[in-house]
Design a protein around this motif. Sequence first.
Motif, PDB file in Angstrom:
ATOM      1  N   ASP A   1       0.813  -1.221   0.000  1.00 17.33           N
ATOM      2  CA  ASP A   1       0.000   0.000   0.000  1.00 17.33           C
ATOM      3  C   ASP A   1       0.842   1.264   0.000  1.00 17.33           C
ATOM      4  O   ASP A   1       0.440   2.275  -0.580  1.00 17.33           O
ATOM      5  CB  ASP A   1      -0.929   0.014   1.224  1.00 17.33           C
ATOM      6  CG  ASP A   1      -2.124  -0.918   1.075  1.00 17.33           C
ATOM      7  OD1 ASP A   1      -2.253  -1.538   0.001  1.00 17.33           O
ATOM      8  OD2 ASP A   1      -2.918  -1.021   2.028  1.00 17.33           O
ATOM      9  N   GLY A   2       1.992   1.236   0.661  1.00 15.88           N
ATOM     10  CA  GLY A   2       2.797   2.445   0.773  1.00 15.88           C
ATOM     11  C   GLY A   2       3.904   2.572  -0.255  1.00 15.88           C
ATOM     12  O   GLY A   2       4.679   3.524  -0.206  1.00 15.88           O
ATOM     13  N   VAL A   3       3.975   1.613  -1.180  1.00 12.14           N
ATOM     14  CA  VAL A   3       5.046   1.640  -2.182  1.00 12.14           C
ATOM     15  C   VAL A   3       4.692   2.626  -3.292  1.00 12.14           C
ATOM     16  O   VAL A   3       3.596   2.556  -3.867  1.00 12.14           O
ATOM     17  CB  VAL A   3       5.266   0.242  -2.793  1.00 12.14           C
ATOM     18  CG1 VAL A   3       6.320   0.299  -3.899  1.00 12.14           C
ATOM     19  CG2 VAL A   3       5.684  -0.743  -1.709  1.00 12.14           C
ATOM     20  N   PRO A   4       5.571   3.550  -3.624  1.00 13.30           N
ATOM     21  CA  PRO A   4       5.305   4.478  -4.731  1.00 13.30           C
ATOM     22  C   PRO A   4       5.028   3.709  -6.023  1.00 13.30           C
ATOM     23  O   PRO A   4       5.724   2.719  -6.312  1.00 13.30           O
ATOM     24  CB  PRO A   4       6.609   5.284  -4.844  1.00 13.30           C
ATOM     25  CG  PRO A   4       7.215   5.196  -3.481  1.00 13.30           C
ATOM     26  CD  PRO A   4       6.859   3.826  -2.970  1.00 13.30           C
ATOM     27  N   PRO A   5       4.026   4.117  -6.780  1.00 11.41           N
ATOM     28  CA  PRO A   5       3.645   3.386  -8.000  1.00 11.41           C
ATOM     29  C   PRO A   5       4.807   3.140  -8.957  1.00 11.41           C
ATOM     30  O   PRO A   5       4.876   2.088  -9.608  1.00 11.41           O
ATOM     31  CB  PRO A   5       2.581   4.292  -8.636  1.00 11.41           C
ATOM     32  CG  PRO A   5       2.013   5.064  -7.481  1.00 11.41           C
ATOM     33  CD  PRO A   5       3.150   5.272  -6.537  1.00 11.41           C
ATOM     34  N   GLU A   6       5.734   4.090  -9.024  1.00 11.34           N
ATOM     35  CA  GLU A   6       6.836   3.943  -9.979  1.00 11.34           C
ATOM     36  C   GLU A   6       7.809   2.837  -9.569  1.00 11.34           C
ATOM     37  O   GLU A   6       8.580   2.347 -10.403  1.00 11.34           O
ATOM     38  CB  GLU A   6       7.593   5.266 -10.146  1.00 11.34           C
ATOM     39  CG  GLU A   6       8.292   5.778  -8.890  1.00 11.34           C
ATOM     40  CD  GLU A   6       7.392   6.637  -8.014  1.00 11.34           C
ATOM     41  OE1 GLU A   6       7.936   7.356  -7.145  1.00 11.34           O
ATOM     42  OE2 GLU A   6       6.159   6.586  -8.199  1.00 11.34           O
TER      43      GLU A   6
END
Length: 278
Positions: A203-208
Amino acid sequence: MHQRAVRNLAKLDTTQARITRIFDAAAGGKNNFLVDKDMVRHFDQVTPALTTAARAVLEFLSRVVRHLAAAEGVDQFMIVGSGVPSGLSAGHRLHDIARRACAHPAPRVVYVENNPMVVTMAQATIEPFTDLVRVVDGDVHEIDEMLQDQVIQTFLDWDRPLAVLLVSTHSLDDDEYAHYVVKRLRHAAPEGSFLGLVHTTFDGVPPELLPAIRSMLAMTLPRLATRSRDEVKALLAGLDLMEPGLVWVPQWRPAERAHACGDEPSSAGNYGAVAHIP
């Protein structure tokens, strides 16, 4: 249990990284191999969060044990899949924290772990020095057999409240079985007990960064279970969550001093919660 332990020890592979040992290596522990340390370095090249995330989880577990022992009077703990964290220094391990925080003079702690190296090391370095700790070879994927283990059944008093900390949710990649494990634990625990849970999430991982992380995991830890907050919440449905509920692990009753991922709780990559079992 003993036969399975012998089989696992015979199959111990030092060339393949394992999640429990990776976690231990990231947290600065000693129960790991070079391949596990290399995996930590690979992950940190993608995002330098694994080491601090591992520390955040250990700090969460420490705060949970301290609170339950001191404020709730719990004097029995069963910690499932913790890796018997060697990243905590001597005198500050989970059983040490329980002993210092508990009003009862002799709190008991059972660690349940399925990694043969971790079990062997912990049994050799912890059990000989205290009668209040046991390290059991057990697997959450064999939850019924695990709960029937003789040590678990006799070392703990199942007529009194205890705390079960489920740390090995990262291995429960089948949703139906994951729900069964939580249900089985909550029904096995005596009235007035507590169930703590840690769960990895993206959930907290940046999309990139997600594509690179998913690609690395597919090659290295293909069965690592990650769930969204709603999915983790569903695992805990029907349980009375203690404040502050289901949160990022650094947000669960944080200490006043600085702690890992305190400035950016989502970088811990894990949710945590503690529930009261009525």
